[in-house]
Design an enzyme around this catalytic site. Structure first.
Site, PDB file in Angstrom:
ATOM      1  N   GLU A 102     -10.818   6.373   5.512  1.00  0.00           N
ATOM      2  CA  GLU A 102     -10.781   5.485   6.683  1.00  0.00           C
ATOM      3  C   GLU A 102     -11.353   6.127   7.964  1.00  0.00           C
ATOM      4  OE1 GLU A 102      -6.710   4.120   6.552  1.00  0.00           O
ATOM      5  OE2 GLU A 102      -7.096   3.040   4.691  1.00  0.00           O
ATOM      6  N   LYS A 118       0.830  -1.215   0.000  1.00  0.00           N
ATOM      7  CA  LYS A 118       0.000   0.000   0.000  1.00  0.00           C
ATOM      8  C   LYS A 118       0.864   1.265   0.000  1.00  0.00           C
ATOM      9  CE  LYS A 118      -3.952   1.903   2.594  1.00  0.00           C
ATOM     10  NZ  LYS A 118      -4.817   1.590   3.763  1.00  0.00           N
ATOM     11  N   ASP A 159      -5.499   6.992  14.133  1.00  0.00           N
ATOM     12  CA  ASP A 159      -5.291   5.707  13.453  1.00  0.00           C
ATOM     13  C   ASP A 159      -3.815   5.373  13.374  1.00  0.00           C
ATOM     14  OD1 ASP A 159      -5.089   3.541  11.747  1.00  0.00           O
ATOM     15  OD2 ASP A 159      -6.445   4.340  10.217  1.00  0.00           O
TER      16      ASP A 159
HETATM   17  P1  ADP Z   1      -2.857  -1.339   8.757  1.00  0.00           P
HETATM   18  O1  ADP Z   1      -3.995  -0.408   8.886  1.00  0.00           O
HETATM   19  O2  ADP Z   1      -1.549  -0.641   8.532  1.00  0.00           O
HETATM   20  O3  ADP Z   1      -3.087  -2.462   7.819  1.00  0.00           O
HETATM   21  P2  ADP Z   1      -3.549  -2.645  11.254  1.00  0.00           P
HETATM   22  O4  ADP Z   1      -4.568  -1.726  11.762  1.00  0.00           O
HETATM   23  O5  ADP Z   1      -3.960  -3.999  10.877  1.00  0.00           O
HETATM   24  O6  ADP Z   1      -2.645  -1.985  10.162  1.00  0.00           O
HETATM   25  O7  ADP Z   1      -2.423  -2.728  12.358  1.00  0.00           O
HETATM   26  C1  ADP Z   1      -1.335  -3.505  12.170  1.00  0.00           C
HETATM   27  C2  ADP Z   1      -0.359  -3.188  13.243  1.00  0.00           C
HETATM   28  O8  ADP Z   1      -0.955  -3.450  14.492  1.00  0.00           O
HETATM   29  C3  ADP Z   1       0.881  -4.045  13.119  1.00  0.00           C
HETATM   30  O9  ADP Z   1       2.026  -3.258  13.292  1.00  0.00           O
HETATM   31  C4  ADP Z   1       0.687  -5.000  14.284  1.00  0.00           C
HETATM   32  O10 ADP Z   1       1.936  -5.430  14.756  1.00  0.00           O
HETATM   33  C5  ADP Z   1      -0.026  -4.138  15.272  1.00  0.00           C
HETATM   34  N1  ADP Z   1      -0.730  -4.925  16.276  1.00  0.00           N
HETATM   35  C6  ADP Z   1      -1.680  -5.864  16.084  1.00  0.00           C
HETATM   36  N2  ADP Z   1      -2.050  -6.399  17.244  1.00  0.00           N
HETATM   37  C7  ADP Z   1      -1.318  -5.780  18.194  1.00  0.00           C
HETATM   38  C8  ADP Z   1      -1.225  -5.912  19.620  1.00  0.00           C
HETATM   39  N3  ADP Z   1      -1.951  -6.797  20.279  1.00  0.00           N
HETATM   40  N4  ADP Z   1      -0.359  -5.114  20.263  1.00  0.00           N
HETATM   41  C9  ADP Z   1       0.404  -4.232  19.595  1.00  0.00           C
HETATM   42  N5  ADP Z   1       0.364  -4.064  18.282  1.00  0.00           N
HETATM   43  C10 ADP Z   1      -0.483  -4.840  17.584  1.00  0.00           C
HETATM   44 MG    MG Z   2      -5.639   0.618   8.753  1.00  0.00          MG
END
Ligand code: ADP
Ligand code: MG
Length: 661
Positions: free
Chosen positions: A229, A129, A253
């Site tokens: 978003e 992305k 976010d």
């Molecule tokens: P994106 O919007 O960039 O696709 P997400 O909202 O899915 O991302 O977030 C992904 C991030 O959240 C990753 O860096 C992941 O390591 C982190 N993440 C997911 N679960 C946890 C958690 N339990 N604690 C800390 N960070 C987390």
């Molecule tokens: Mg996201």
């Protein structure tokens, strides 16, 4: 050839003009349109395009969060009317946005591809992305971040990724992820899926939004809307869904690759983005990198060694992420990397990521400053993105805003849930929604000097009705051309023409006497009806405006952005055009008055008047707004005393039963 419409200044003034008394009542009143200009920008618009009409479909339209790190798909359940993220038999909703290519050309997407990050870093594509709609020049400063090969052949063209002998564009790579999501949804829902709403960050530009649309199309999806978003996240919490709701909210976010803070104002279901701020290279990945760097130092691994050993780089990264997630619920993490023990405690981790969290707080302050708000004025703070699970992040944001957070929904699902809510509205299932029933752009007609005269401002509710009176500019004018435009700019040439028609057969009358009522009516289906009626003679015309083609979201957004960019120029042009129009009418009226009443005036009065008229003509010629206004006032001052005298005499005559004209 019809003359342009001349806007009525005051109906009473026109009547008196007919009795040759206009000079007195015709005092220059520059109507101040400037304060009426619709200049605010709504990136997060949730409005139906009147050009395309509302959508009705039986098919389930899915909501998709195409994330940097994780993607997922959600729908609104028809029984409970609640949005849910679709869950495969593996129990997971998130699909890692990772694509793996094996040597035979087979493609794997999601968790299975993620497993291969360590063994085959050069064949496993993540964070695509970040490359959407970007040239190599855009990303070269972060080239080290990518363990795979981002091609640097021509800095002007869009980036390509090389895997083995093949080259892929970020659009193709994203389409593989979308295809996987589509298959999942079809498998879970047992029905074909072909329509989707896809979310993008609020800061995505046109190229990035278009790339996302194209990726959807490549995956066999009809992308009905690209939604911001933060808007989706708010919808997931039901914010903005109630009538008469007015709220100012901040959407924080922190995802895997990006940080985005948006301040939104919701009024009656309309989302207006007051400000956005953030960092396209700040997210959970950076926390992982900070921790990986910490361990690299502890383990005495040189940068060179890491560069050569991509597999070790990935292993460090993956273990660091595991540790971070573990520490969201625990106080210590321990693991093995290449047979060597590594560990980290929560306070150590907090110290490592504190600077990253501080940077997000700075962005929050900037966003508030740009929105012209104090943090106390924020009604709700919505937490989005997996990284907001880090306790330090939550605590810091709660402390900063001094308020409880909206964090009850899964932060990594909330955007997809909101996209599903939007999809449901587009499907026409949510009939109570106000969201669709607004005009995306202002509607108006062309008036004298090519100015846009707005009858229905953008974001007005549908159905809607508006009317205004206009008059003719020239004596004996028998027709009027009514040109209907859509857009936010002050000059019609910068807006989009929707239709044009003529009102013919106006009986011969002096300029300013006909009263032409122009009415706009938008029905519930978004069809605009324009009619014009000359009130004295009763002649009328009307037309239905059904544009042949609709505007895309991007076009609407571009038109709004243009109106912001050119706001200052537009205001200056409008002010000049209005001043000149006023001045020309003043000259015309004075000339007529002189022609009729010259004998009743002293020689000196005539000379000063002619002098003032000459000054005014010169000011018009050099197009200096201030001089035009001053000269108009000067001419008004010169003519007022004798005009009053002539009017008094005329009134006395009238009272004696004599004719005035
Ligand atoms: P994106 O919007 O960039 O696709 P997400 O909202 O899915 O991302 O977030 C992904 C991030 O959240 C990753 O860096 C992941 O390591 C982190 N993440 C997911 N679960 C946890 C958690 N339990 N604690 C800390 N960070 C987390
Ligand atoms: Mg996201």
């Amino acid at each position: 050839m019809f003359l342009q419409i001349y806007k009525t200044f005051s109906a009473a003034a026109i009547e008196l003009f007919n009795a040759c008394l206009l000079l007195i009542v015709y005092h220059v009143c520059l109507i101040n349109y400037l304060c009426n200009s619709n200049l605010y920008l709504s990136m997060g618009k949730v409005a139906i395009n009147i050009a395309t009409g509302s959508l009705q479909t039986e098919e389930t339209i899915v909501g998709i969060d195409l994330g940097t790190t994780n993607s997922l798909i959600a729908i609104v359940r028809q029984d409970s009317r609640q949005p849910i993220a679709l869950r495969e038999t593996d129990g997971l909703t998130l699909v890692p946005s990772i694509v793996h290519f094996d040597k035979e050309g087979n493609i794997t997407v999601g968790s299975a591809a993620r497993e291969l990050l360590v063994q085959e870093p050069e064949r496993t594509i993540y964070s695509v992305k970040r490359l959407m709609g970007k040239s190599y020049k855009d990303v070269s400063s972060h080239a080290d971040f990518f363990a795979y090969k981002v091609i640097d052949d021509n800095t002007d063209t869009l980036v390509k990724i090389q895997v083995g002998e093949k080259f892929y564009s970020p659009i193709e790579l994203s389409s593989f992820i979308l295809k996987e999501l589509k298959h999942r949804a079809e498998h879970i829902l047992k029905m074909p899926i072909s329509k989707a709403v896809i979310t993008v960050p609020a800061y995505f530009n046109d190229a990035q939004r278009q790339a996302t649309r194209d990726a959807g199309r490549l995956a066999g999806l009809d992308v009905l809307r690209i939604v911001n978003e933060p808007t989706a996240a708010s919808l997931a919490y039901g914010l903005g869904l109630k009538a008469n709701e007015e709220k100012t909210i901040a959407v924080y976010d922190l995802g895997g690759g990006t940080f985005d803070i948006s301040v939104l104002k919701i009024t009656n279901g309309i989302f207006e983005v007051l400000s956005t701020n953030g960092d396209t290279y700040l997210g959970g990945d950076d926390m992982d990198r900070a921790l990986a760097a910490h361990w690299q130092l502890q383990m005495n691994i040189s940068d060179d060694e890491l560069k050569q050993n991509k597999s070790l780089t990935q292993q460090l990264r993956v273990t660091a992420e595991e540790a971070k997630k573990h520490l969201s619920n625990n106080d210590i993490f321990e693991a093995d990397i290449n047979g060597r023990k590594v560990s980290i405690t929560k306070p150590e981790f907090n110290k490592l990521v504190q600077p990253l969290v501080d940077r997000t707080i700075t962005s929050c302050k900037n966003a508030l400053r740009d929105a012209g708000l104090k943090k106390e004025q924020i009604d709700a703070i919505v937490m989005v993105g997996g990284s907001t699970r880090v306790p330090l992040v939550k605590e810091s944001i709660r402390d900063f805003f001094g308020k409880e957070l909206f964090d009850q929904l899964n932060p990594d699902e909330v955007v997809a849930l909101g996209a599903a809510v939007q999809a449901d509205i587009l499907a026409g299932n949510n009939t109570e929604m106000l969201l669709l029933d607004v005009t995306p752009l202002s509607l108006g007609i062309e008036t004298m000097g090519g100015l846009m005269d707005v009858l229905i401002p953008r974001n007005s509710k549908i159905p809607n009705k508006a009317g205004r009176q206009y008059t003719t500019q020239k004596d004996g004018q028998s027709g009027m051309r009514i040109s209907v435009y859509q857009g936010e700019r002050d000059l019609v040439q910068d807006n989009r023409k929707l239709a044009e028609f003529s009102l013919a057969g106006i009986p011969g009358m002096p300029a300013g006497l006909p009263k032409v009522e122009v009415s706009f009516l938008i029905d519930a289906d978004g069809i605009l009806k324009v009619s014009a009626k000359e009130l004295r003679s009763g002649i009328q015309q009307s037309i239905e405006v059904k544009p042949q083609y609709g505007l895309t979201d991007e076009e609407v957004e571009k038109m709004l952005l243009d109106s912001l960019t050119h706001a200052k120029d537009d205001m200056q042009t409008r002010a000049l055009v209005e001043a000149i129009t006023e001045a020309e009418q003043m000259l015309d009226v004075t000339e007529k008055f002189l022609a009729k009443h010259r004998e009743e005036l002293a020689e000196e009065e005539v000379n000063t008047t002619l002098g003032s008229m000459q000054m005014l003509r010169e000011a018009i010629y050099i197009k200096d707004k201030d001089r035009v206004q001053h000269a108009t006032e000067a001419l008004n001052d010169v003519s007022r005393p004798y005009a009053e005298r002539v009017m008094d005499a005329a009134l006395k005559d009238a009272m004696k039963g004599k004719k005035v004209i």
